[in-house]
Design a protein around this motif. Structure first.
Motif, PDB file in Angstrom:
ATOM      1  N   ALA A 748       8.109 -70.945 -27.404  1.00 41.54           N
ATOM      2  CA  ALA A 748       6.679 -71.896 -27.229  1.00 41.54           C
ATOM      3  C   ALA A 748       7.159 -73.225 -27.552  1.00 41.54           C
ATOM      4  O   ALA A 748       6.484 -74.174 -26.841  1.00 41.54           O
ATOM      5  N   TRP A 749       7.880 -73.422 -28.697  1.00 37.87           N
ATOM      6  CA  TRP A 749       7.951 -74.576 -29.220  1.00 37.87           C
ATOM      7  C   TRP A 749       8.653 -75.694 -28.023  1.00 37.87           C
ATOM      8  O   TRP A 749       8.336 -76.767 -27.770  1.00 37.87           O
ATOM      9  N   TYR A 750       9.886 -75.051 -27.583  1.00 43.88           N
ATOM     10  CA  TYR A 750      10.573 -75.802 -26.710  1.00 43.88           C
ATOM     11  C   TYR A 750       9.774 -76.215 -25.330  1.00 43.88           C
ATOM     12  O   TYR A 750       9.708 -77.503 -24.872  1.00 43.88           O
ATOM     13  N   PHE A 751       9.141 -75.610 -24.738  1.00 43.76           N
ATOM     14  CA  PHE A 751       8.189 -75.795 -23.533  1.00 43.76           C
ATOM     15  C   PHE A 751       7.023 -76.615 -23.803  1.00 43.76           C
ATOM     16  O   PHE A 751       6.681 -77.538 -23.146  1.00 43.76           O
ATOM     17  N   LEU A 752       6.391 -76.458 -25.037  1.00 45.69           N
ATOM     18  CA  LEU A 752       5.223 -77.197 -25.469  1.00 45.69           C
ATOM     19  C   LEU A 752       5.701 -78.664 -25.644  1.00 45.69           C
ATOM     20  O   LEU A 752       4.993 -79.691 -25.433  1.00 45.69           O
ATOM     21  N   ASN A 753       6.792 -78.720 -26.320  1.00 49.56           N
ATOM     22  CA  ASN A 753       7.395 -80.233 -26.774  1.00 49.56           C
ATOM     23  C   ASN A 753       7.844 -80.961 -25.389  1.00 49.56           C
ATOM     24  O   ASN A 753       7.617 -81.861 -25.286  1.00 49.56           O
ATOM     25  N   GLU A 754       8.406 -80.224 -24.434  1.00 43.41           N
ATOM     26  CA  GLU A 754       8.826 -80.725 -23.114  1.00 43.41           C
ATOM     27  C   GLU A 754       7.330 -81.366 -22.474  1.00 43.41           C
ATOM     28  O   GLU A 754       7.479 -82.399 -21.904  1.00 43.41           O
ATOM     29  N   TRP A 755       6.316 -80.408 -22.538  1.00 45.14           N
ATOM     30  CA  TRP A 755       5.169 -80.796 -21.731  1.00 45.14           C
ATOM     31  C   TRP A 755       4.389 -82.238 -22.702  1.00 45.14           C
ATOM     32  O   TRP A 755       4.016 -83.138 -21.992  1.00 45.14           O
ATOM     33  N   LEU A 756       4.701 -82.014 -24.048  1.00 47.48           N
ATOM     34  CA  LEU A 756       3.947 -83.406 -24.642  1.00 47.48           C
ATOM     35  C   LEU A 756       4.799 -84.310 -24.371  1.00 47.48           C
ATOM     36  O   LEU A 756       4.013 -85.698 -24.519  1.00 47.48           O
ATOM     37  N   GLN A 757       5.799 -84.582 -24.018  1.00 48.03           N
ATOM     38  CA  GLN A 757       6.786 -85.637 -23.552  1.00 48.03           C
ATOM     39  C   GLN A 757       6.112 -86.459 -22.358  1.00 48.03           C
ATOM     40  O   GLN A 757       6.382 -87.684 -22.351  1.00 48.03           O
ATOM     41  N   ASN A 758       5.297 -85.710 -21.665  1.00 48.02           N
ATOM     42  CA  ASN A 758       4.523 -86.403 -20.496  1.00 48.02           C
ATOM     43  C   ASN A 758       3.501 -87.609 -21.068  1.00 48.02           C
ATOM     44  O   ASN A 758       2.993 -88.367 -19.948  1.00 48.02           O
ATOM     45  N   TYR A 759       3.314 -87.463 -22.138  1.00 47.32           N
ATOM     46  CA  TYR A 759       2.185 -88.628 -22.940  1.00 47.32           C
ATOM     47  C   TYR A 759       2.920 -89.474 -23.566  1.00 47.32           C
ATOM     48  O   TYR A 759       3.607 -88.906 -24.594  1.00 47.32           O
ATOM     49  N   ALA A 760       2.336 -90.697 -23.375  1.00 42.89           N
ATOM     50  CA  ALA A 760       2.789 -91.750 -24.425  1.00 42.89           C
ATOM     51  C   ALA A 760       2.609 -91.362 -25.853  1.00 42.89           C
ATOM     52  O   ALA A 760       3.208 -92.020 -26.771  1.00 42.89           O
ATOM     53  N   SER A 761       1.306 -91.216 -26.361  1.00 45.85           N
ATOM     54  CA  SER A 761       0.897 -90.687 -27.445  1.00 45.85           C
ATOM     55  C   SER A 761       0.316 -89.348 -27.441  1.00 45.85           C
ATOM     56  O   SER A 761      -0.417 -89.046 -26.326  1.00 45.85           O
ATOM     57  N   HIS A 762       0.813 -88.706 -28.310  1.00 51.82           N
ATOM     58  CA  HIS A 762       0.397 -86.931 -28.372  1.00 51.82           C
ATOM     59  C   HIS A 762       0.324 -86.517 -29.816  1.00 51.82           C
ATOM     60  O   HIS A 762       0.639 -87.143 -30.639  1.00 51.82           O
ATOM     61  N   VAL A 763      -0.475 -85.493 -29.679  1.00 50.51           N
ATOM     62  CA  VAL A 763      -0.572 -84.715 -30.910  1.00 50.51           C
ATOM     63  C   VAL A 763       0.928 -84.152 -31.443  1.00 50.51           C
ATOM     64  O   VAL A 763       1.674 -83.875 -30.893  1.00 50.51           O
ATOM     65  N   ALA A 764       0.884 -84.265 -32.969  1.00 48.69           N
ATOM     66  CA  ALA A 764       2.107 -83.748 -33.418  1.00 48.69           C
ATOM     67  C   ALA A 764       2.269 -82.156 -33.235  1.00 48.69           C
ATOM     68  O   ALA A 764       1.325 -81.673 -33.529  1.00 48.69           O
ATOM     69  N   LEU A 765       3.355 -81.845 -33.084  1.00 52.92           N
ATOM     70  CA  LEU A 765       3.725 -80.460 -32.784  1.00 52.92           C
ATOM     71  C   LEU A 765       3.930 -79.714 -34.043  1.00 52.92           C
ATOM     72  O   LEU A 765       4.916 -79.376 -34.584  1.00 52.92           O
ATOM     73  N   SER A 766       2.844 -79.503 -34.793  1.00 49.86           N
ATOM     74  CA  SER A 766       3.114 -78.643 -36.293  1.00 49.86           C
ATOM     75  C   SER A 766       3.322 -77.462 -36.190  1.00 49.86           C
ATOM     76  O   SER A 766       2.765 -76.689 -35.373  1.00 49.86           O
ATOM     77  N   PRO A 767       4.167 -76.938 -37.052  1.00 49.79           N
ATOM     78  CA  PRO A 767       4.280 -75.477 -37.226  1.00 49.79           C
ATOM     79  C   PRO A 767       3.020 -74.667 -37.500  1.00 49.79           C
ATOM     80  O   PRO A 767       3.057 -73.433 -37.049  1.00 49.79           O
ATOM     81  N   LEU A 768       2.043 -75.282 -37.871  1.00 49.70           N
ATOM     82  CA  LEU A 768       0.777 -74.577 -38.214  1.00 49.70           C
ATOM     83  C   LEU A 768       0.530 -74.029 -36.526  1.00 49.70           C
ATOM     84  O   LEU A 768      -0.509 -72.897 -36.801  1.00 49.70           O
ATOM     85  N   PHE A 769       0.514 -74.622 -35.693  1.00 49.58           N
ATOM     86  CA  PHE A 769       0.150 -74.194 -34.431  1.00 49.58           C
ATOM     87  C   PHE A 769       0.558 -72.835 -34.151  1.00 49.58           C
ATOM     88  O   PHE A 769       0.014 -71.813 -33.783  1.00 49.58           O
ATOM     89  N   PHE A 770       1.864 -72.487 -34.549  1.00 50.42           N
ATOM     90  CA  PHE A 770       2.609 -71.194 -34.115  1.00 50.42           C
ATOM     91  C   PHE A 770       2.199 -70.197 -35.463  1.00 50.42           C
ATOM     92  O   PHE A 770       2.115 -69.081 -34.981  1.00 50.42           O
ATOM     93  N   VAL A 771       2.117 -70.613 -36.486  1.00 55.51           N
ATOM     94  CA  VAL A 771       1.859 -69.755 -37.814  1.00 55.51           C
ATOM     95  C   VAL A 771       0.486 -69.007 -37.332  1.00 55.51           C
ATOM     96  O   VAL A 771       0.319 -68.025 -37.518  1.00 55.51           O
ATOM     97  N   ALA A 772      -0.446 -70.009 -36.709  1.00 58.82           N
ATOM     98  CA  ALA A 772      -1.753 -69.723 -36.599  1.00 58.82           C
ATOM     99  C   ALA A 772      -1.929 -68.685 -35.210  1.00 58.82           C
ATOM    100  O   ALA A 772      -2.531 -67.717 -35.321  1.00 58.82           O
ATOM    101  N   ALA A 773      -1.097 -69.008 -34.513  1.00 60.91           N
ATOM    102  CA  ALA A 773      -0.689 -68.064 -33.220  1.00 60.91           C
ATOM    103  C   ALA A 773      -0.147 -66.670 -33.675  1.00 60.91           C
ATOM    104  O   ALA A 773      -0.736 -65.585 -33.251  1.00 60.91           O
ATOM    105  N   GLY A 774       1.021 -66.687 -34.610  1.00 65.02           N
ATOM    106  CA  GLY A 774       1.386 -65.427 -35.013  1.00 65.02           C
ATOM    107  C   GLY A 774       0.595 -64.674 -35.873  1.00 65.02           C
ATOM    108  O   GLY A 774       0.286 -63.389 -35.736  1.00 65.02           O
ATOM    109  N   LEU A 775      -0.377 -65.552 -36.685  1.00 62.24           N
ATOM    110  CA  LEU A 775      -1.301 -64.423 -37.566  1.00 62.24           C
ATOM    111  C   LEU A 775      -2.453 -63.924 -36.877  1.00 62.24           C
ATOM    112  O   LEU A 775      -2.948 -62.965 -37.105  1.00 62.24           O
ATOM    113  N   THR A 776      -2.806 -65.044 -35.760  1.00 59.36           N
ATOM    114  CA  THR A 776      -4.058 -64.422 -34.984  1.00 59.36           C
ATOM    115  C   THR A 776      -3.420 -62.953 -34.090  1.00 59.36           C
ATOM    116  O   THR A 776      -4.250 -62.061 -34.119  1.00 59.36           O
TER     117      THR A 776
END
Length: 804
Positions: A748-776
């Motif tokens: 997930a990190w790899y593909f989401l990081n690649e997608w965010l590169q399409n934007y000159a400014s974007h949200v930081a890819l925080s580990p919290l996104f993935f921890v929240a997904a795992g806990l959910t």
């Protein structure tokens, strides 16, 4: 024989009602959603595929080696197309087209229509058939136009007897009569070129002034190659042409330090197939064909089908243990492997058949809400294609083959005696566990994607764009009157309203307005012996005040300065490009006789899409150039009342023109509509994926509990607590979810990081996104399995020990 198989299948399905219902609900839901998603993806992938000449028609673009790096240009000068036809071999046809709005008047009725200014060969290259009138040559002369069926209905009320009628078009600042020569079939929903009216290119307001100019570039060109001519041959044939007609530009780029490409060229024409046009983006000097969106939709459809199929396979294998005595009896009576296999397969087909019918019914019921939610024009015709139906049939065949065949294979290998004893050693349930891990890996990836997509949209929605987007209304100037006159009349009408703070205008919109426009202009010039390129906007007085732009130096255009028509206001990026310590001392020669003075510098603001970096910008105030939008700034209170006041004022100023005003924050939201659609699809896929996984997990946990009933009784008798027994039964499943989290996170990190590169400014890819997904995922799995295991652990141990 078949009748007997079906009868036994029906009895077994009725006997295991919970599992049958779980399978049918899961499969029906998955089929319904998958059909709608596949329909949408195939519609997107079908863009521009209806053109008969699609194999030989291309959009022309030019790669430029500049001091700033490689840049791609699809805007071309007016004389380029005829020059290519005359001087370059291998070209069958070349057509120019420009998309603009056109104000049409008939019997005092005014309509703004989407217009295409085109060369006559447009209809020989593209497949837009004429239904009425001159079907062979829809634009027979310069003073004729073609209308779509829909626009003919809007203007005349019907398509009958409209050929030969005269209507009036506003071309530039004058109105001219045109004759309707043909009625065209409405452009298909999957067309990148959409229009209401088609006008001969020679009538374009800039045609006469620019027909011999190579430095004014504003139109796309499409090329049809001769039969047998390849793209590589065309590109090679254009090399001498480019070096001749772009010699001045090449020399300027070399002077300023441009580096040639790998082939030693500074400018090179390339071709983009029209079947790729809808998916083409030009980034960092490279033409990229990006079909991520439709392929992502197809991927989610596949994932949903996979999850529900994995559930089905898992439950089929688990349920097979309950049928061992039945299998033993049938083998005793002479049943062979083939018969066992057909029996299990028939049951799978039976369930899939019922689910498919229910899924088709559900997808039909959900079609309109789905199209509205996802803003698509797709239809069932996109999936009702022989090859799609064939592939879908093959998929069902394979899934049912595994679901029915694998248990049958396990059963057939058992000796008759072991089968009659009802004992089956499934080993460590590797297949079941692998499928559960894979299901939750997919679910965690989808949840992570949902969280990041939502985060990026909120980031874009709340980002400071450098201007006031909440209090400013933009209005397309789509009437007959002079644009500066309209802006001035609006000022006068709204002057006495205390809630109206400022009124201004510009030749471009910020974001995408209700008229659907999104445009930008660029120009280049020499400055102190080097080339400079800047975006340009023509503005009216009070532009910065209306938008709350921050002035960092100098002043804005002022009514007290008569010479401001020869003044410029630039942004910080432009000032940096000029490289002067005091940009207000700069005088820029725009041509041989006229110099413009920089009088102000504004702080950088997002005047283009948010995915782009902020580029150099120059603001002009030249009344020879039209405005296309009015801007009205309102007070933060009484917003609805202020909007109504603006609409009322518009109806007085332009009574015949439609009011298409919208707030700038709405316009900005429209620019990332694709991201919002993508987020909705991924979110829906995540929710459905989790629900389907939980259905399977719940059913499997029921079987596991049933198999360990006696163990539960023994543990409770020797003193085990309810919580320890429940945890014992649950932890094996939670381990599988934990393993899924470990696998899913880096993917997930790899593909989401690649997608965010399409934007000159974007949200930081925080580990919290993935921890929240795992806990959910863990929490959902725990609730699903725990509800069943807790009930089993709380049961009377005496009853558990009696169970055989």
């Amino acid at each position: 024989m078949i009748k007997n198989y079906l009868k036994i299948a029906w009895r077994n399905l009725i006997k295991n009602k919970v599992f049958t219902l779980a399978n049918i609900i899961g499969l029906s839901s998955a089929f319904a959603v998958a059909i709608l998603l596949v329909m949408t993806a195939l519609f997107e992938l079908s863009f521009d595929s209806f053109h008969e000449n699609k194999a030989s028609v291309y959009q022309l673009y030019l790669s430029n080696q500049t001091p700033r790096g490689t840049e791609i240009g699809t805007s071309n000068p007016v004389p380029l197309a005829p020059a290519l036809m005359d001087e370059v071999s291998g070209i069958k046809r070349a057509v120019r087209r420009v998309s603009e709005d056109a104000l049409v008047t008939f019997n005092n009725k005014e309509l703004n229509l989407d217009a295409e200014y085109v060369d006559p060969s447009f209809f020989e290259i593209f497949t837009f058939p004429a239904l009425l009138g001159n079907t062979e040559s829809p634009l027979p002369d310069k003073n004729s136009v073609s209308l779509s069926e829909e626009s003919a209905q809007k203007i005349f009320g019907s398509t009958d007897n409209v050929i030969g009628k005269t209507l009036s078009l506003k071309i530039g600042k004058e109105e001219r009569p045109f004759t309707v020569a043909s009625i065209l079939q409405n452009s298909p929903a999957n067309s990148s070129i959409d229009f209401d009216i088609v006008i001969p290119f020679e009538n374009h307001p800039e045609y006469e002034t620019d027909k011999d100019r190579w430095d004014s570039q504003f139109l796309p060109i499409f090329i049809q190659l001769d039969k047998g001519v390849s793209v590589a041959q065309f590109e090679e044939n254009t090399v001498p042409f480019t070096e001749l007609h772009y010699q001045g530009g090449i020399e300027s780029d070399i002077r300023d330090g441009a580096v040639p490409d790998a082939n030693g060229k500074y400018k090179q024409f390339h071709l983009m197939p029209i079947s790729n046009m809808h998916f083409a983006t030009y980034k960092s000097g490279v033409a990229i064909v990006n079909r991520t969106f439709p392929y992502m939709i197809l991927g989610i459809a596949f994932v949903i089908i996979f999850i529900v199929s994995a559930n089905f396979i898992n439950m089929s294998i688990a349920l097979s243990e309950k049928r061992l005595k039945e299998i033993g009896m049938r083998k005793t009576l002479g049943a062979v492997k083939k018969q066992l296999f057909i029996q299990f397969w028939m049951e799978s087909l039976f369930v899939f058949g019922i689910s498919l019918v229910l899924g088709l019914v559900a997808s039909n019921m959900l079609l309109q809400p789905f199209k509205t939610l996802f803003n698509t024009k797709a239809s069932f015709a996109d999936v009702a294609q022989p090859n799609v139906i064939f592939l879908f049939g093959i998929a069902i065949f394979c899934i049912t083959l595994v679901a029915g065949g694998y248990p049958a294979l396990l059963m057939s290998k058992l000796s008759t005696l072991r089968a009659l004893k009802g004992k089956l050693d499934l080993g460590k349930n590797r297949l079941r566990n692998s499928l559960i891990v894979l299901q939750f890996t997919i679910a965690i990836i989808l949840i992570s994607g949902t969280l990041v997509l939502h985060g990026q949209i909120e980031f874009m929605r709340n980002k400071d764009l450098g201007y006031n987007k909440e209090q400013v209304v933009s209005i397309p100037l789509n009437g007959k009157k002079d644009s500066y006159r309209v802006v001035e009349l609006l000022r006068n009408e709204l002057k006495g309203n205390p809630d109206i703070l400022n009124v201004s205008g510009a030749d471009n919109n910020l974001g995408k307005g209700r008229d659907g426009s999104l445009s930008s202009s660029m120009m280049g010039f020499d400055f102190e012996g080097r080339g400079v390129v800047t975006n340009t906007i023509t503005v009216d007085y009070d532009y910065a005040k209306t938008l709350d732009l921050e002035l960092v130096a100098g002043r804005m255009f002022d009514r007290n300065y008569a010479a401001d028509s020869l003044s410029l206001v630039i942004n910080e990026s432009m000032a940096k490009q000029l490289g002067k310590e005091d940009p207000l001392a700069v005088s820029i020669p725009m041509d041989d006789s006229t110099a413009y003075s920089v009088v102000g510098v504004v702080k950088d603001y997002n005047f283009q899409e948010m995915s782009r970096e902020i580029r150099p910008l120059t603001l002009f105030m030249n009344k020879d150039w039209d405005l296309y939008y009015a801007y009205v700034k309102i007070a933060p209170k009484n917003v609805a009342k202020s909007f109504e006041a603006i609409e009322t004022a518009w109806e007085k100023v332009e009574p015949q023109a439609e009011f298409l005003g919208s707030f700038l924050d709405e316009n900005v939201d429209r620019t990332f509509r694709r991201e919002k659609t993508m987020t909705t699809i991924v979110t829906s896929g995540s929710i459905l994926g989790i629900l389907l996984s939980c259905i399977g997990l719940f059913a499997i946990s029921m079987l596991v509990v049933a198999q360990r009933t006696k163990e539960i009784g023994v543990r409770k008798v020797v003193g085990a607590s309810v919580s320890s027994v429940a945890l014992l039964l649950t932890k094996d499943f939670l381990k599988l979810v934990g393993l899924a989290f470990i696998i899913a996170t880096p993917i997930a990190w790899y593909f989401l990081n690649e997608w965010l590169q399409n934007y000159a400014s974007h949200v930081a890819l925080s580990p919290l996104f993935f921890v929240a997904a795992g806990l959910t995922a863990c929490w959902i799995a725990f609730i699903t399995v725990g509800s069943r295991t807790l009930k089993a652990a709380s049961a009377n141990p005496v009853r558990s020990l009696r169970d055989e």
